[in-house]
Scaffold this active site. Structure first.
Site, mmCIF file in Angstrom:
data_model
loop_
_atom_site.group_PDB
_atom_site.id
_atom_site.type_symbol
_atom_site.label_atom_id
_atom_site.label_comp_id
_atom_site.label_asym_id
_atom_site.label_seq_id
_atom_site.Cartn_x
_atom_site.Cartn_y
_atom_site.Cartn_z
ATOM 1 N N ASP A 13 -35.437 -56.390 -12.872
ATOM 2 C CA ASP A 13 -35.688 -56.509 -14.047
ATOM 3 C C ASP A 13 -34.532 -56.135 -15.200
ATOM 4 O OD1 ASP A 13 -37.443 -57.808 -16.488
ATOM 5 O OD2 ASP A 13 -37.342 -55.570 -16.882
ATOM 6 N N HIS A 15 -37.615 -61.899 -24.804
ATOM 7 C CA HIS A 15 -37.954 -60.762 -24.606
ATOM 8 C C HIS A 15 -39.158 -59.930 -25.459
ATOM 9 C CE1 HIS A 15 -35.711 -56.700 -23.549
ATOM 10 N NE2 HIS A 15 -36.894 -56.291 -23.829
ATOM 11 N N GLN A 30 -44.715 -60.384 -19.588
ATOM 12 C CA GLN A 30 -44.282 -58.881 -19.409
ATOM 13 C C GLN A 30 -44.648 -57.974 -20.658
ATOM 14 O OE1 GLN A 30 -40.258 -56.709 -19.349
ATOM 15 N NE2 GLN A 30 -40.228 -57.732 -17.314
ATOM 16 N N TYR A 66 -30.222 -54.665 -22.435
ATOM 17 C CA TYR A 66 -29.901 -53.583 -21.685
ATOM 18 C C TYR A 66 -28.482 -53.233 -21.436
ATOM 19 C CZ TYR A 66 -35.009 -54.053 -20.315
ATOM 20 O OH TYR A 66 -36.580 -54.178 -20.511
ATOM 21 N N GLU A 100 -40.345 -43.604 -3.002
ATOM 22 C CA GLU A 100 -41.691 -43.180 -3.151
ATOM 23 C C GLU A 100 -42.477 -44.314 -3.897
ATOM 24 O OE1 GLU A 100 -41.918 -39.850 -5.764
ATOM 25 O OE2 GLU A 100 -43.929 -40.305 -6.556
ATOM 26 N N ASN A 101 -41.892 -44.843 -4.783
ATOM 27 C CA ASN A 101 -42.471 -46.017 -5.830
ATOM 28 C C ASN A 101 -42.684 -47.388 -4.809
ATOM 29 O OD1 ASN A 101 -42.572 -44.129 -7.762
ATOM 30 N ND2 ASN A 101 -40.741 -45.329 -8.885
ATOM 31 N N TRP A 147 -44.672 -53.472 -17.734
ATOM 32 C CA TRP A 147 -43.502 -52.446 -17.979
ATOM 33 C C TRP A 147 -44.000 -51.323 -18.452
ATOM 34 C CZ3 TRP A 147 -43.379 -50.415 -22.918
ATOM 35 C CH2 TRP A 147 -43.581 -51.241 -24.103
ATOM 36 N N SER A 148 -43.057 -50.337 -18.013
ATOM 37 C CA SER A 148 -43.532 -48.848 -18.275
ATOM 38 C C SER A 148 -44.785 -48.352 -17.713
ATOM 39 C CB SER A 148 -43.486 -48.449 -19.870
ATOM 40 O OG SER A 148 -42.427 -48.497 -20.364
ATOM 41 N N ARG A 196 -36.985 -41.126 -5.465
ATOM 42 C CA ARG A 196 -38.442 -41.939 -6.134
ATOM 43 C C ARG A 196 -38.529 -43.443 -6.012
ATOM 44 N NH1 ARG A 196 -38.087 -38.765 -11.722
ATOM 45 N NH2 ARG A 196 -39.075 -37.031 -11.396
HETATM 46 N N1 LIG Z 1 -40.007 -56.236 -22.006
HETATM 47 C C1 LIG Z 1 -39.803 -55.065 -22.651
HETATM 48 O O1 LIG Z 1 -39.937 -55.135 -23.872
HETATM 49 C C2 LIG Z 1 -39.811 -53.753 -21.785
HETATM 50 C C3 LIG Z 1 -40.015 -52.636 -22.370
HETATM 51 C C4 LIG Z 1 -39.855 -51.188 -21.850
HETATM 52 C C5 LIG Z 1 -39.544 -51.412 -20.364
HETATM 53 N N2 LIG Z 1 -39.358 -52.706 -19.728
HETATM 54 C C6 LIG Z 1 -38.891 -52.872 -18.396
HETATM 55 O O2 LIG Z 1 -39.950 -52.019 -17.463
HETATM 56 C C7 LIG Z 1 -39.151 -51.132 -16.836
HETATM 57 C C8 LIG Z 1 -39.941 -49.904 -16.605
HETATM 58 O O3 LIG Z 1 -40.446 -49.311 -17.635
HETATM 59 P P1 LIG Z 1 -39.606 -48.047 -18.113
HETATM 60 O O4 LIG Z 1 -38.108 -47.831 -17.619
HETATM 61 O O5 LIG Z 1 -39.689 -47.795 -19.792
HETATM 62 O O6 LIG Z 1 -40.505 -46.862 -17.792
HETATM 63 P P2 LIG Z 1 -41.508 -46.498 -16.566
HETATM 64 O O7 LIG Z 1 -41.080 -47.043 -15.440
HETATM 65 O O8 LIG Z 1 -42.764 -46.214 -16.833
HETATM 66 O O9 LIG Z 1 -40.869 -44.870 -16.213
HETATM 67 C C9 LIG Z 1 -39.615 -44.395 -15.951
HETATM 68 C C10 LIG Z 1 -39.692 -42.843 -16.088
HETATM 69 O O10 LIG Z 1 -40.363 -42.386 -15.145
HETATM 70 C C11 LIG Z 1 -39.491 -41.558 -14.287
HETATM 71 N N3 LIG Z 1 -40.147 -41.837 -12.754
HETATM 72 C C12 LIG Z 1 -39.799 -43.054 -11.899
HETATM 73 N N4 LIG Z 1 -40.566 -42.927 -10.880
HETATM 74 C C13 LIG Z 1 -41.023 -41.802 -10.766
HETATM 75 C C14 LIG Z 1 -41.745 -40.984 -10.025
HETATM 76 N N5 LIG Z 1 -42.017 -41.456 -8.572
HETATM 77 N N6 LIG Z 1 -42.500 -39.647 -10.208
HETATM 78 C C15 LIG Z 1 -42.003 -39.153 -11.596
HETATM 79 N N7 LIG Z 1 -41.296 -39.936 -12.415
HETATM 80 C C16 LIG Z 1 -40.925 -40.995 -12.104
HETATM 81 C C17 LIG Z 1 -38.093 -42.173 -14.566
HETATM 82 O O11 LIG Z 1 -37.189 -40.866 -14.385
HETATM 83 P P3 LIG Z 1 -36.118 -41.111 -13.278
HETATM 84 O O12 LIG Z 1 -35.181 -42.196 -13.470
HETATM 85 O O13 LIG Z 1 -35.216 -39.821 -13.745
HETATM 86 O O14 LIG Z 1 -36.435 -41.128 -11.952
HETATM 87 C C18 LIG Z 1 -38.228 -42.331 -15.969
HETATM 88 O O15 LIG Z 1 -38.290 -41.073 -16.728
HETATM 89 C C19 LIG Z 1 -37.980 -50.857 -17.426
HETATM 90 O O16 LIG Z 1 -36.691 -50.309 -16.954
HETATM 91 C C20 LIG Z 1 -37.436 -52.246 -18.016
HETATM 92 O O17 LIG Z 1 -36.876 -53.016 -16.851
HETATM 93 C C21 LIG Z 1 -39.518 -53.914 -20.323
#
Ligand SMILES: NC(=O)c1ccc[n+]([C@@H]2O[C@H](COP(=O)([O-])OP(=O)(O)OC[C@H]3O[C@@H](n4cnc5c(N)ncnc54)[C@H](OP(=O)(O)O)[C@@H]3O)[C@@H](O)[C@H]2O)c1
Length: 270
Positions: free
Chosen positions: A43, A108, A158, A48, A238-239, A184-185, A235
């Site tokens: 994604d 977006h 999303q 980005y 793991e995920n 997301w997140s 990770r």
């Molecule tokens: N459409 C939108 O508006 C929107 C908004 C936000 C995000 N997104 C998309 O959604 C994706 C995911 O959301 P996000 O990046 O905001 O956050 P997320 O996936 O909820 O969390 C990422 C955080 O969690 C940590 N992490 C990952 N796996 C882990 C595990 N197994 N154990 C402990 N910590 C872990 C990562 O650190 P490390 O990297 O240090 O491992 C990072 O700090 C984004 O990358 C993006 O592609 C879309």
């Protein structure tokens, strides 16, 4: 790996790598590592600034013997002032990704020009350049109003989705049109220590799994696709390792009860 069928019969991996903040050489290496681990869905977004890195990671994998069809590439469009401007923007993304097709293209967030942007997407979809089209961050009201004007119903919406914001009303509203909720997140972007939640930790212990794995398993068991982001290979593994267990109904009910239906991000408008 588990796949989910979109409302236009396209098959999509239920888990992919979120690539927000994965940029430059290290970002590209992280994407290549994710391919080694087994990730096939990525994604990205114009926002980005990493479409070129994703394109390069995919090109390297293809050089190494993989096929374009092995991957499901998703990206998201920023706003554009008109249908024509949106068409140019889609072409820009194809060029940046160095691809002839995109598997999933999303708007977006709800923009004033969303309808014009979506018309451009529908046109590329009909030409087979976009394999599926959808939206992102459309809350229940925005979604319901938007689909009225769509010729092609969005395949994906999303949105922020995690234990504290499970998006139950939105999911229900999208059911009849079979628009898939993609989270997301899932870990609330590492904010607020959701992975330290004692209830979650104790459930995870019972399955010999980590809190992160239980969060992702809980979401996919609700039919929600997930795109967790990490830059670390262990990770990523793991995920990804969430297909060898199932949550019992009691634990699902407990996790469902953690929902506050409130966003953890100040900029969202659900
Ligand atoms: N459409 C939108 O508006 C929107 C908004 C936000 C995000 N997104 C998309 O959604 C994706 C995911 O959301 P996000 O990046 O905001 O956050 P997320 O996936 O909820 O969390 C990422 C955080 O969690 C940590 N992490 C990952 N796996 C882990 C595990 N197994 N154990 C402990 N910590 C872990 C990562 O650190 P490390 O990297 O240090 O491992 C990072 O700090 C984004 O990358 C993006 O592609 C879309």
């Amino acid at each position: 790996m588990q796949f989910i069928t979109l409302n236009n019969d396209v098959k999509m991996p239920i888990i992919g790598l979120g690539t927000y903040s994965l940029t430059g050489k290290s970002g590209q290496s992280a994407m290549s590592e994710a391919i080694e681990v087994g990730y096939r869905l990525f994604d990205s977004a114009q926002m980005y600034h990493n479409q070129a890195e994703l394109g390069a990671a995919i090109a390297n994998a293809i050089k190494g013997g993989m096929k374009r069809e092995d991957f499901f590439i998703q990206t998201k469009l920023l706003s554009a002032n008109s249908e024509d401007a949106a068409k140019k923007s889609i072409e820009k993304s194809l060029k940046a990704l160095n691809l002839d097709t995109i598997d999933s293209l999303l708007i977006h967030e709800p923009y004033a020009q969303s309808k014009a942007i979506y018309k451009a997407m529908e046109s590329f979809y009909k030409q087979g350049i976009l394999k599926s089209i959808g939206i992102s961050n459309f809350g229940m009201r925005a979604y319901t109003e938007f689909v009225e004007s769509c010729e092609i119903i969005p395949a994906i919406n999303q949105c922020e989705t995690h234990l504290l914001m499970q998006q139950k009303p939105l999911k229900e509203a999208m059911k009849s049109k079979k628009t898939l909720l993609q989270s997301w997140s899932p870990f609330i972007a590492g904010k607020g220590s959701i992975l330290e939640n004692p209830t979650l930790k104790s459930i995870a212990q019972n399955y010999n799994k980590t809190p992160a794995q239980v969060v992702l398993r809980f979401l996919i068991e609700q039919g929600i696709a997930v795109i967790p982001k990490t830059s670390k290979k262990h990770r990523m593994q793991e995920n990804f390792n969430i297909f060898d267990f199932a949550l019992n109904s009691q634990d699902k009910e407990i996790l469902s009860g953690l929902d506050t239906n409130k966003s953890s991000f100040s900029w969202t408008n659900y």
